[in-house]
Structures are given as C-alpha cells and as structure tokens.
Design a protein around this motif. Structure first.
Motif, PDB file in Angstrom:
ATOM      1  N   ILE A  33      39.012  39.279  38.714  1.00 56.75           N
ATOM      2  CA  ILE A  33      38.553  40.846  38.727  1.00 56.75           C
ATOM      3  C   ILE A  33      37.131  40.965  39.535  1.00 56.75           C
ATOM      4  CG2 ILE A  33      37.947  42.987  37.727  1.00 56.75           C
ATOM      5  CD1 ILE A  33      40.022  41.860  35.501  1.00 56.75           C
ATOM      6  N   GLU A  34      36.365  39.948  39.199  1.00 56.82           N
ATOM      7  CA  GLU A  34      35.015  39.818  39.628  1.00 56.82           C
ATOM      8  C   GLU A  34      35.112  39.393  41.372  1.00 56.82           C
ATOM      9  OE1 GLU A  34      30.571  37.857  39.035  1.00 56.82           O
ATOM     10  OE2 GLU A  34      32.267  37.509  37.388  1.00 56.82           O
ATOM     11  N   PHE A  35      35.808  38.449  41.508  1.00 57.04           N
ATOM     12  CA  PHE A  35      36.230  38.016  43.047  1.00 57.04           C
ATOM     13  C   PHE A  35      36.810  39.177  43.784  1.00 57.04           C
ATOM     14  CE2 PHE A  35      39.006  36.382  46.117  1.00 57.04           C
ATOM     15  CZ  PHE A  35      37.935  35.521  47.070  1.00 57.04           C
ATOM     16  N   ALA A  36      37.683  40.033  43.157  1.00 47.19           N
ATOM     17  CA  ALA A  36      38.264  41.093  43.862  1.00 47.19           C
ATOM     18  C   ALA A  36      37.384  42.030  43.977  1.00 47.19           C
ATOM     19  CB  ALA A  36      39.708  41.720  43.142  1.00 47.19           C
ATOM     20  N   SER A  37      36.296  42.370  43.118  1.00 46.16           N
ATOM     21  CA  SER A  37      35.313  43.652  43.385  1.00 46.16           C
ATOM     22  C   SER A  37      34.522  43.236  44.693  1.00 46.16           C
ATOM     23  CB  SER A  37      34.601  43.707  42.144  1.00 46.16           C
ATOM     24  OG  SER A  37      33.821  42.588  41.800  1.00 46.16           O
ATOM     25  N   SER A  38      34.283  41.937  44.830  1.00 47.70           N
ATOM     26  CA  SER A  38      33.485  41.444  45.833  1.00 47.70           C
ATOM     27  C   SER A  38      33.920  41.594  47.210  1.00 47.70           C
ATOM     28  CB  SER A  38      32.884  40.039  45.525  1.00 47.70           C
ATOM     29  OG  SER A  38      33.857  39.083  45.792  1.00 47.70           O
ATOM     30  N   ASN A  39      35.365  41.631  47.113  1.00 51.01           N
ATOM     31  CA  ASN A  39      36.125  41.787  48.347  1.00 51.01           C
ATOM     32  C   ASN A  39      36.494  43.097  48.718  1.00 51.01           C
ATOM     33  OD1 ASN A  39      36.568  38.976  49.832  1.00 51.01           O
ATOM     34  ND2 ASN A  39      36.779  38.737  47.757  1.00 51.01           N
ATOM     35  N   PHE A  40      36.706  44.071  47.539  1.00 54.94           N
ATOM     36  CA  PHE A  40      37.095  45.493  47.650  1.00 54.94           C
ATOM     37  C   PHE A  40      36.173  46.298  46.893  1.00 54.94           C
ATOM     38  CE2 PHE A  40      40.834  42.625  47.856  1.00 54.94           C
ATOM     39  CZ  PHE A  40      41.560  43.079  48.955  1.00 54.94           C
ATOM     40  N   PRO A  41      35.147  46.481  47.473  1.00 53.85           N
ATOM     41  CA  PRO A  41      34.048  47.385  46.898  1.00 53.85           C
ATOM     42  C   PRO A  41      34.628  48.497  46.233  1.00 53.85           C
ATOM     43  CG  PRO A  41      33.198  46.520  49.026  1.00 53.85           C
ATOM     44  CD  PRO A  41      34.680  46.428  49.036  1.00 53.85           C
ATOM     45  N   VAL A  42      35.283  49.226  46.792  1.00 50.48           N
ATOM     46  CA  VAL A  42      36.031  50.421  46.124  1.00 50.48           C
ATOM     47  C   VAL A  42      36.361  50.454  44.948  1.00 50.48           C
ATOM     48  CG1 VAL A  42      38.443  50.091  46.840  1.00 50.48           C
ATOM     49  CG2 VAL A  42      37.431  52.406  46.765  1.00 50.48           C
ATOM     50  N   ILE A  43      36.728  49.353  44.137  1.00 49.27           N
ATOM     51  CA  ILE A  43      36.955  49.099  42.779  1.00 49.27           C
ATOM     52  C   ILE A  43      35.705  49.047  42.025  1.00 49.27           C
ATOM     53  CG2 ILE A  43      39.174  48.149  43.375  1.00 49.27           C
ATOM     54  CD1 ILE A  43      38.337  45.430  42.239  1.00 49.27           C
ATOM     55  N   VAL A  44      34.550  48.916  42.576  1.00 47.01           N
ATOM     56  CA  VAL A  44      33.387  48.478  41.797  1.00 47.01           C
ATOM     57  C   VAL A  44      32.983  49.601  40.774  1.00 47.01           C
ATOM     58  CG1 VAL A  44      30.792  48.049  41.919  1.00 47.01           C
ATOM     59  CG2 VAL A  44      32.343  46.983  43.561  1.00 47.01           C
ATOM     60  N   PRO A  45      33.240  50.905  41.089  1.00 47.41           N
ATOM     61  CA  PRO A  45      32.815  52.000  40.158  1.00 47.41           C
ATOM     62  C   PRO A  45      33.709  51.855  38.753  1.00 47.41           C
ATOM     63  CG  PRO A  45      32.908  52.956  42.161  1.00 47.41           C
ATOM     64  CD  PRO A  45      33.329  51.562  42.473  1.00 47.41           C
ATOM     65  N   TYR A  46      34.974  51.250  38.939  1.00 46.89           N
ATOM     66  CA  TYR A  46      35.875  51.294  37.887  1.00 46.89           C
ATOM     67  C   TYR A  46      35.970  49.833  37.244  1.00 46.89           C
ATOM     68  CZ  TYR A  46      37.397  55.237  40.807  1.00 46.89           C
ATOM     69  OH  TYR A  46      37.307  56.508  41.496  1.00 46.89           O
ATOM     70  N   LEU A  47      35.109  48.990  37.540  1.00 47.13           N
ATOM     71  CA  LEU A  47      35.152  47.684  36.898  1.00 47.13           C
ATOM     72  C   LEU A  47      35.067  47.540  35.668  1.00 47.13           C
ATOM     73  CD1 LEU A  47      35.384  44.902  38.602  1.00 47.13           C
ATOM     74  CD2 LEU A  47      32.753  44.658  38.255  1.00 47.13           C
ATOM     75  N   ASN A  48      34.243  48.337  35.060  1.00 49.33           N
ATOM     76  CA  ASN A  48      34.166  48.262  33.269  1.00 49.33           C
ATOM     77  C   ASN A  48      35.451  48.731  32.787  1.00 49.33           C
ATOM     78  OD1 ASN A  48      32.764  48.064  31.149  1.00 49.33           O
ATOM     79  ND2 ASN A  48      32.705  50.207  30.708  1.00 49.33           N
ATOM     80  N   ASP A  49      36.004  49.950  33.486  1.00 44.53           N
ATOM     81  CA  ASP A  49      37.402  50.087  32.778  1.00 44.53           C
ATOM     82  C   ASP A  49      38.540  49.119  33.214  1.00 44.53           C
ATOM     83  OD1 ASP A  49      36.372  52.684  32.232  1.00 44.53           O
ATOM     84  OD2 ASP A  49      36.893  53.520  33.925  1.00 44.53           O
ATOM     85  N   ILE A  50      38.381  48.510  34.326  1.00 41.99           N
ATOM     86  CA  ILE A  50      39.316  47.341  34.539  1.00 41.99           C
ATOM     87  C   ILE A  50      39.251  46.272  33.583  1.00 41.99           C
ATOM     88  CG2 ILE A  50      40.220  45.652  36.209  1.00 41.99           C
ATOM     89  CD1 ILE A  50      39.266  47.610  38.442  1.00 41.99           C
TER      90      ILE A  50
END
Length: 300
Positions: A33-50
């Motif tokens: 998930i952390e790796f994906a967030s670095s490549n897809f910044p759009v999911i960063v605001p929802y990172l905690n929920d994920i």
C-alpha cells in the motif's frame, strides 16, 4: 491419552503458524500500500482508511480460521468428554462468545471507538446476565458434571438438600443441559437443576466396593436401653434377610441426643429396586425391637 496430546499439539502449532502468517501478510500488504501510494498520489488522502480496511479484512479472515482452530482444541479437551446434548449447547454459547470477540476486534481494527458502546452495553449486559444467570449456571454446572465424569446415566445417587426437604434416592437416567433426571426408588422421574450439584446439595454416589451402599439413620426414644434395642433389632433383621439371601447390614449405635438414641444401619444391596423393601425390614425391626424392649422394661 497420547492421541489427545498429539491432536492438541497439532492444533496449537496450527494456531501459532496462523498468527505468524497473518502478521507476515499484514506487513507485506502495508508495504504494498505504501509503495502504491508513492506511485499513485491520488490515494494518499485515503491512505489511513485503506490501512484500517486492510487490517480489518486480515483480522476478520484470519480470526475466522483461528476460531476454527480454537473450537477444535475445545472439542478435543472439553466437549468431546461431555454428553452429546450438553456438548452441543455449550458449543453454541462458545460460538457466540468467540464470534462476538471477533466482531469487537474487527471494529477496533476499523478504528471504531468501543468505549461508548462498552458503557451502553454494560447496562444491557447486566440486565441480560441477571436474567440468564440461572440458565447459564445450570448449563455450566451440567458441563462440569458431565465433563469431569462425576455423574452419568445409570449411577445410583443420594441427593440431600434443604431446598426440597426429603432426600432423593434413585438412579440417574439422563444428564441434560439444564436438568439431570433421576428415577427414584418410588418409580417417579425427578428433574434436578444441574446447579444443585455444585451449590446447595450434598451429592453421594451409592457405590461400594462390591455392591451399592446406603447409610440409614434410625432414631428411637431413649426411654429404653439402647443396647437391648439394637440386639433385638439385629436378630429381627437377620431373620428376615436370611430368608431373602440379602447381605446382613452393619449396625452401630452412633449417637445419643437428648431423649433419643440414634442408630446407623449400612445397607448393602445389588439392585436399587431392593432398597424400599430393605428400608421396610429395618424400620419394622427397630420399631418392633423398641416396643418389645419397652414392654420388658415396664414389667420389671
């Protein structure tokens, strides 16, 4: 016994392995998930929920399999030793408890604040607990009685309690979830709450080395010599039982209280159906011995 230990060890190994596997999966998923967030910044605001949703999914799926392992361990060491109906009922309550805990753990993994729910649930829990106290007490008592092999169908028992007054003497016909059925020496069926075995009841098995054994206390007025009453009663009992080829009982003068003499008669018999006739023989013998002795004393 060895097979049970092997099964238990296998289940424990499975349980520990499952926990390790779940921990590894959780670490790997967090990394992905952390790796994906670095490549897809759009999911960063929802990172905690994920993260929360992922943890909850791992807890839910893993918890389901862990409960299965725990139930197998419980079946091996507890439920497998109980009567079938008691085991099924206790298994139902164990399922409720385990899955309730799993739901709470999933909610905690989702970040739900359980403090308010716990306070509200405590009030309802107290009310439900008070209402179910008797039922649960009987179920748990039945589980302990059957699980420890303290009582089983076919056992001859003597139950004494202030709750019902006269002793219950009979043969256990069924140890159920809530009640134990006893067929008394008078032929009727009595249902005894299982909680009575661990509470207000003196519970005795009528089992001797080679026969059933029943201790009977006889109380006689002390206005005649106790030794003469006992001697006559022994003779009367011996004469009667020799005809029926029944073992002669042990008879003792055990106590003198105020105006009464107390005798203890230890009856030995092979079949519970014989007890009523034995009680009749002994009681009649002591009654006859008392009045014969009293007549002798009055003539002197």
């Amino acid at each position: 016994m060895l097979n049970l230990q092997i099964k238990w060890k296998r289940q424990v190994v499975k349980l520990l392995s499952m926990i390790v596997v779940l921990a590894i999966i959780a670490v790997l998923l967090h990394f992905l998930i952390e790796f994906a967030s670095s490549n897809f910044p759009v999911i960063v605001p929802y990172l905690n929920d994920i993260y929360l949703a992922t943890d909850a999914a791992i807890v839910g799926i893993g918890g389901y399999f862990i409960i299965g392992i725990l139930k197998r361990i419980i079946n091996v060491y507890l439920l497998g030793k109980m009567e079938a109906s008691t085991a099924r009922t206790l298994s139902f309550f164990i399922d409720i408890a385990l899955y309730s805990i799993l739901i709470l753990v999933i909610l905690a993994a989702l970040g739900v604040n359980l403090t308010g729910a716990a306070i509200g649930g405590a009030v309802g829990g107290i009310a439900i607990g008070l209402a179910a106290q008797t039922v649960l007490s009987n179920v748990l008592s039945g589980a302990l009685v059957t699980g420890s092999k303290t009582l089983k169908a076919g056992d001859a028992v003597l139950l004494i309690s202030w709750i019902w007054g006269s002793p219950i003497i009979g043969e256990t016909t069924k140890v159920g979830v809530l009640f134990t059925e006893v067929k008394t020496i008078n032929g009727n069926i009595v249902k005894v709450p299982n909680s009575a075995f661990l509470g207000n009841t003196v519970f005795t098995k009528l089992e001797g080395e080679n026969s059933l054994v029943y201790p009977l206390q006889i109380t006689v007025n002390a206005d005649v010599p106790a030794d003469k009453v006992m001697e006559k009663a022994k003779n009367y009992i011996k004469d009667e039982l020799s005809k029926q080829k029944i073992p002669y009982p042990e008879i003792y003068f055990t106590n003198k209280t105020g105006g009464t003499n107390v005798f203890t008669v230890i009856l030995h018999f092979d079949n519970l159906n014989m007890l009523n006739s034995l009680l009749s023989v002994v009681n009649n013998a002591f009654d006859k011995a008392y009045w014969d002795t009293k007549n002798e004393v009055s003539k002197t």
